[in-house]
Scaffold this motif. Structure first.
Motif, PDB file in Angstrom:
ATOM      1  N   GLN A  68      46.395  29.453  37.023  1.00  0.00           N
ATOM      2  CA  GLN A  68      46.631  30.755  37.646  1.00  0.00           C
ATOM      3  C   GLN A  68      46.571  31.867  36.612  1.00  0.00           C
ATOM      4  O   GLN A  68      46.012  32.942  36.885  1.00  0.00           O
ATOM      5  N   TRP A  69      47.155  31.634  35.441  1.00  0.00           N
ATOM      6  CA  TRP A  69      47.163  32.687  34.427  1.00  0.00           C
ATOM      7  C   TRP A  69      45.738  33.015  33.984  1.00  0.00           C
ATOM      8  O   TRP A  69      45.382  34.180  33.833  1.00  0.00           O
ATOM      9  N   VAL A  70      44.912  31.987  33.746  1.00  0.00           N
ATOM     10  CA  VAL A  70      43.510  32.211  33.367  1.00  0.00           C
ATOM     11  C   VAL A  70      42.767  32.923  34.492  1.00  0.00           C
ATOM     12  O   VAL A  70      41.999  33.866  34.256  1.00  0.00           O
ATOM     13  N   ASN A  71      43.007  32.492  35.712  1.00  0.00           N
ATOM     14  CA  ASN A  71      42.372  33.090  36.880  1.00  0.00           C
ATOM     15  C   ASN A  71      42.714  34.573  36.994  1.00  0.00           C
ATOM     16  O   ASN A  71      41.839  35.412  37.249  1.00  0.00           O
ATOM     17  N   CYS A  72      43.981  34.901  36.795  1.00  0.00           N
ATOM     18  CA  CYS A  72      44.425  36.294  36.911  1.00  0.00           C
ATOM     19  C   CYS A  72      43.921  37.144  35.749  1.00  0.00           C
ATOM     20  O   CYS A  72      43.696  38.352  35.907  1.00  0.00           O
ATOM     21  N   ALA A  73      43.748  36.529  34.574  1.00  0.00           N
ATOM     22  CA  ALA A  73      43.173  37.268  33.438  1.00  0.00           C
ATOM     23  C   ALA A  73      41.744  37.691  33.755  1.00  0.00           C
ATOM     24  O   ALA A  73      41.324  38.811  33.429  1.00  0.00           O
ATOM     25  N   ALA A  74      40.990  36.807  34.397  1.00  0.00           N
ATOM     26  CA  ALA A  74      39.622  37.160  34.801  1.00  0.00           C
ATOM     27  C   ALA A  74      39.628  38.256  35.850  1.00  0.00           C
ATOM     28  O   ALA A  74      38.776  39.160  35.829  1.00  0.00           O
ATOM     29  N   ILE A  75      40.573  38.202  36.761  1.00  0.00           N
ATOM     30  CA  ILE A  75      40.683  39.238  37.798  1.00  0.00           C
ATOM     31  C   ILE A  75      40.896  40.612  37.165  1.00  0.00           C
ATOM     32  O   ILE A  75      40.261  41.604  37.548  1.00  0.00           O
ATOM     33  N   LEU A  76      41.794  40.684  36.165  1.00  0.00           N
ATOM     34  CA  LEU A  76      42.054  41.958  35.493  1.00  0.00           C
ATOM     35  C   LEU A  76      40.821  42.457  34.754  1.00  0.00           C
ATOM     36  O   LEU A  76      40.483  43.643  34.818  1.00  0.00           O
ATOM     37  N   ALA A  77      40.125  41.560  34.068  1.00  0.00           N
ATOM     38  CA  ALA A  77      38.951  41.963  33.286  1.00  0.00           C
ATOM     39  C   ALA A  77      37.839  42.497  34.183  1.00  0.00           C
ATOM     40  O   ALA A  77      37.241  43.546  33.902  1.00  0.00           O
ATOM     41  N   VAL A  78      37.558  41.809  35.271  1.00  0.00           N
ATOM     42  CA  VAL A  78      36.489  42.245  36.177  1.00  0.00           C
ATOM     43  C   VAL A  78      36.862  43.559  36.861  1.00  0.00           C
ATOM     44  O   VAL A  78      36.027  44.451  37.025  1.00  0.00           O
ATOM     45  N   SER A  79      38.125  43.682  37.243  1.00  0.00           N
ATOM     46  CA  SER A  79      38.550  44.915  37.910  1.00  0.00           C
ATOM     47  C   SER A  79      38.496  46.111  36.965  1.00  0.00           C
ATOM     48  O   SER A  79      38.285  47.250  37.405  1.00  0.00           O
ATOM     49  N   LYS A  80      38.693  45.866  35.664  1.00  0.00           N
ATOM     50  CA  LYS A  80      38.586  46.962  34.703  1.00  0.00           C
ATOM     51  C   LYS A  80      37.155  47.477  34.635  1.00  0.00           C
ATOM     52  O   LYS A  80      36.914  48.690  34.542  1.00  0.00           O
ATOM     53  N   ASP A 258      39.488  52.666  49.447  1.00  0.00           N
ATOM     54  CA  ASP A 258      40.214  51.449  49.094  1.00  0.00           C
ATOM     55  C   ASP A 258      39.866  50.917  47.709  1.00  0.00           C
ATOM     56  O   ASP A 258      40.724  50.372  47.008  1.00  0.00           O
ATOM     57  N   LEU A 259      38.630  51.057  47.290  1.00  0.00           N
ATOM     58  CA  LEU A 259      38.209  50.494  46.010  1.00  0.00           C
ATOM     59  C   LEU A 259      38.926  51.135  44.822  1.00  0.00           C
ATOM     60  O   LEU A 259      38.988  50.544  43.742  1.00  0.00           O
ATOM     61  N   ASP A 260      39.466  52.344  45.009  1.00  0.00           N
ATOM     62  CA  ASP A 260      40.170  53.019  43.929  1.00  0.00           C
ATOM     63  C   ASP A 260      41.481  52.334  43.553  1.00  0.00           C
ATOM     64  O   ASP A 260      42.085  52.668  42.527  1.00  0.00           O
ATOM     65  N   ILE A 307      35.210  40.109  42.980  1.00  0.00           N
ATOM     66  CA  ILE A 307      34.030  40.639  43.670  1.00  0.00           C
ATOM     67  C   ILE A 307      34.250  40.592  45.178  1.00  0.00           C
ATOM     68  O   ILE A 307      33.896  41.538  45.905  1.00  0.00           O
ATOM     69  N   ALA A 308      34.849  39.504  45.658  1.00  0.00           N
ATOM     70  CA  ALA A 308      35.141  39.397  47.089  1.00  0.00           C
ATOM     71  C   ALA A 308      36.104  40.492  47.530  1.00  0.00           C
ATOM     72  O   ALA A 308      35.951  41.064  48.624  1.00  0.00           O
ATOM     73  N   THR A 309      37.090  40.811  46.692  1.00  0.00           N
ATOM     74  CA  THR A 309      38.049  41.860  47.033  1.00  0.00           C
ATOM     75  C   THR A 309      37.381  43.226  47.099  1.00  0.00           C
ATOM     76  O   THR A 309      37.649  44.027  48.009  1.00  0.00           O
ATOM     77  N   TYR A 310      36.498  43.509  46.143  1.00  0.00           N
ATOM     78  CA  TYR A 310      35.750  44.768  46.193  1.00  0.00           C
ATOM     79  C   TYR A 310      34.920  44.851  47.470  1.00  0.00           C
ATOM     80  O   TYR A 310      34.854  45.902  48.118  1.00  0.00           O
ATOM     81  N   CYS A 311      34.283  43.746  47.836  1.00  0.00           N
ATOM     82  CA  CYS A 311      33.463  43.738  49.060  1.00  0.00           C
ATOM     83  C   CYS A 311      34.330  43.926  50.289  1.00  0.00           C
ATOM     84  O   CYS A 311      33.950  44.660  51.225  1.00  0.00           O
ATOM     85  N   TRP A 312      35.494  43.296  50.303  1.00  0.00           N
ATOM     86  CA  TRP A 312      36.365  43.440  51.467  1.00  0.00           C
ATOM     87  C   TRP A 312      36.902  44.867  51.585  1.00  0.00           C
ATOM     88  O   TRP A 312      36.934  45.444  52.667  1.00  0.00           O
ATOM     89  N   PHE A 313      37.320  45.452  50.467  1.00  0.00           N
ATOM     90  CA  PHE A 313      37.799  46.833  50.500  1.00  0.00           C
ATOM     91  C   PHE A 313      36.690  47.786  50.937  1.00  0.00           C
ATOM     92  O   PHE A 313      36.942  48.790  51.614  1.00  0.00           O
ATOM     93  N   LEU A 314      35.464  47.488  50.524  1.00  0.00           N
ATOM     94  CA  LEU A 314      34.336  48.295  50.966  1.00  0.00           C
ATOM     95  C   LEU A 314      34.147  48.155  52.471  1.00  0.00           C
ATOM     96  O   LEU A 314      33.861  49.140  53.172  1.00  0.00           O
ATOM     97  N   ALA A 315      34.313  46.946  52.991  1.00  0.00           N
ATOM     98  CA  ALA A 315      34.220  46.733  54.432  1.00  0.00           C
ATOM     99  C   ALA A 315      35.321  47.483  55.168  1.00  0.00           C
ATOM    100  O   ALA A 315      35.097  48.033  56.259  1.00  0.00           O
ATOM    101  N   ASN A 316      36.523  47.529  54.593  1.00  0.00           N
ATOM    102  CA  ASN A 316      37.621  48.289  55.201  1.00  0.00           C
ATOM    103  C   ASN A 316      37.268  49.766  55.328  1.00  0.00           C
ATOM    104  O   ASN A 316      37.668  50.437  56.286  1.00  0.00           O
ATOM    105  N   ASN A 317      36.520  50.276  54.356  1.00  0.00           N
ATOM    106  CA  ASN A 317      36.138  51.687  54.370  1.00  0.00           C
ATOM    107  C   ASN A 317      35.239  52.016  55.562  1.00  0.00           C
ATOM    108  O   ASN A 317      35.268  53.131  56.082  1.00  0.00           O
TER     109      ASN A 317
END
Length: 375
Positions: A68-80, A258-260, A307-317
């Motif tokens: 989980q920690w490695v997974n979340c580190a990747a999430i932070l890096a990609v979101s940055k 939402d993407l902001d 990437i899936a979260t960005y796509c979903w937030f874009l769909a919410n828009n």
């Protein structure tokens, strides 16, 4: 026919045309374009969320804390990276609460998968997540603005069918263990295959020390709790957006895009997972179970999730959360089940295949009804 009669007839025809257009607002080109963009983004999110754990299907993850920690580190890096591409919109610390809630639910993912399998686990937590997320958006829970749809009956029916599909999937029996003589491989490999090679032996995992019935019950309960946390994790972001127009609110003028908020949410995810990992290391007397082979798959899994979260937030828009959430939660559960049944042969037997097919038809019908309820 006189000139006046021609004018009267033209006005009547125009009025009839206006009524027909209002009866079918989805025929409007703008609505159709928004629907196409939103639906396409939602499909990508469904595929990536449903395939999120496939990279670690043959990798030992232990109790899941290091993964989980490695997974979340990747999430932070990609979101940055995404934050920089969006020119660093205003950071709202309150949006980090969304990440705190999500990471708390995600901490039980590995025990859930090891107890009841990835397919069943995702389908159960997807159903409870659907119920929480749809209800909070539709009825305005947690202080957020309730979202209306053009056809409420279709929306209710669609959400109900998506929930029903999750209950039907519960009766699908899956094989979550790997046997030496078996040609099939589960989405997460059984600990007994790799015992003593890349980490602790299977007897050291608490999930292995309980009976199969108790393990299944605990796995199902954890999946329900995780789903409820997943479903409510985006409430803080929706709360900020709901109060952006209130002049007396601290969130006045906040972005409605939402993407902001993805970077703030990801920051909360990484911070929370780091705190949990520190507590875990202390509880293990500074001897955490670290699996080096889980690093690259964990990073890839985090990349797919972000990437899936960005796509979903874009769909919410384009479509709003009340439409996208039932489609998303039901859809990615179906994708995970397809991975297990078609690729890894986890679903066997005529009865299981029949139940799986029926549930698949139900979830697809519910998703389409929910999508078209917006128009």
């Amino acid at each position: 026919m006189s000139l006046d009669e021609v004018h009267v007839k033209s006005k009547k025809n125009a009025a009839v045309g206006a009524v027909e257009t209002s009866d079918f607002p989805f025929l409007n080109s703008t609505n159709m374009t928004n629907f196409a963009y939103g639906f396409a983004a939602n499909v990508v999110a469904v595929l990536l969320y449903g395939s999120n754990f496939v990279p670690v299907k043959r990798i030992e993850t232990g109790d899941g804390m290091f993964f989980q920690w490695v997974n979340c580190a990747a999430i932070l890096a990609v979101s940055k990276v995404g934050d920089l591409m969006l020119q660093s919109p205003k950071f709202h610390p309150f949006a980090m609460l969304s990440g705190v809630i999500w990471a708390t639910g995600n901490i039980a993912v590995v025990p859930i998968v090891k107890a009841i399998g990835l397919g069943l686990g995702i389908l159960i937590w997807g159903s409870s997540s659907l119920l929480m997320g749809w209800a909070s958006s539709r009825f305005g829970w947690f202080g957020i603005t309730a979202q209306d749809v053009s056809r409420p009956i279709l929306n209710y029916c669609g959400a109900g069918l998506c929930l029903l599909s999750g209950l039907i999937f519960f009766f699908v029996k899956t094989d979550v263990e790997t046997h030496p003589s078996s040609e099939s491989t589960p989405l997460l490999i059984d600990r007994r295959v790799n015992s003593g090679v890349y980490g602790p032996t299977s007897s050291e995992f608490w999930i292995d020390l309980i009976g199969s019935k108790t393990r299944r019950l605990i796995g199902c309960l954890l999946a329900v709790v995780s789903g409820l946390l997943y479903g409510s994790s985006f409430a803080p972001i929706l709360y900020i957006k709901s109060h952006s127009s209130c002049h007396d609110s601290v969130f006045h003028g906040a972005s409605l895009y939402d993407l902001d908020y993805v970077y703030a949410q990801s920051s909360g995810i990484f911070l929370t997972s780091t705190v949990y990992f520190i507590i875990y290391c202390a509880a293990m007397n500074n001897r955490p179970r670290v699996y080096s082979r889980a690093i690259l798959p964990g990073l890839l899994s985090g990349l797919m999730w972000t990437i899936a979260t960005y796509c979903w937030f874009l769909a919410n828009n384009y479509l709003s959360a009340v439409v996208t959430f039932p489609i998303l939660t039901a859809g990615y559960g179906l994708v995970a089940a397809l991975w297990g049944s078609l690729v890894f042969k986890e679903i066997r037997g005529l009865t299981n295949c029949f139940i799986f097919t029926v549930a698949s038809c139900v979830v697809l019908t519910g998703s389409m009804l929910t999508a078209f309820s917006k128009f």
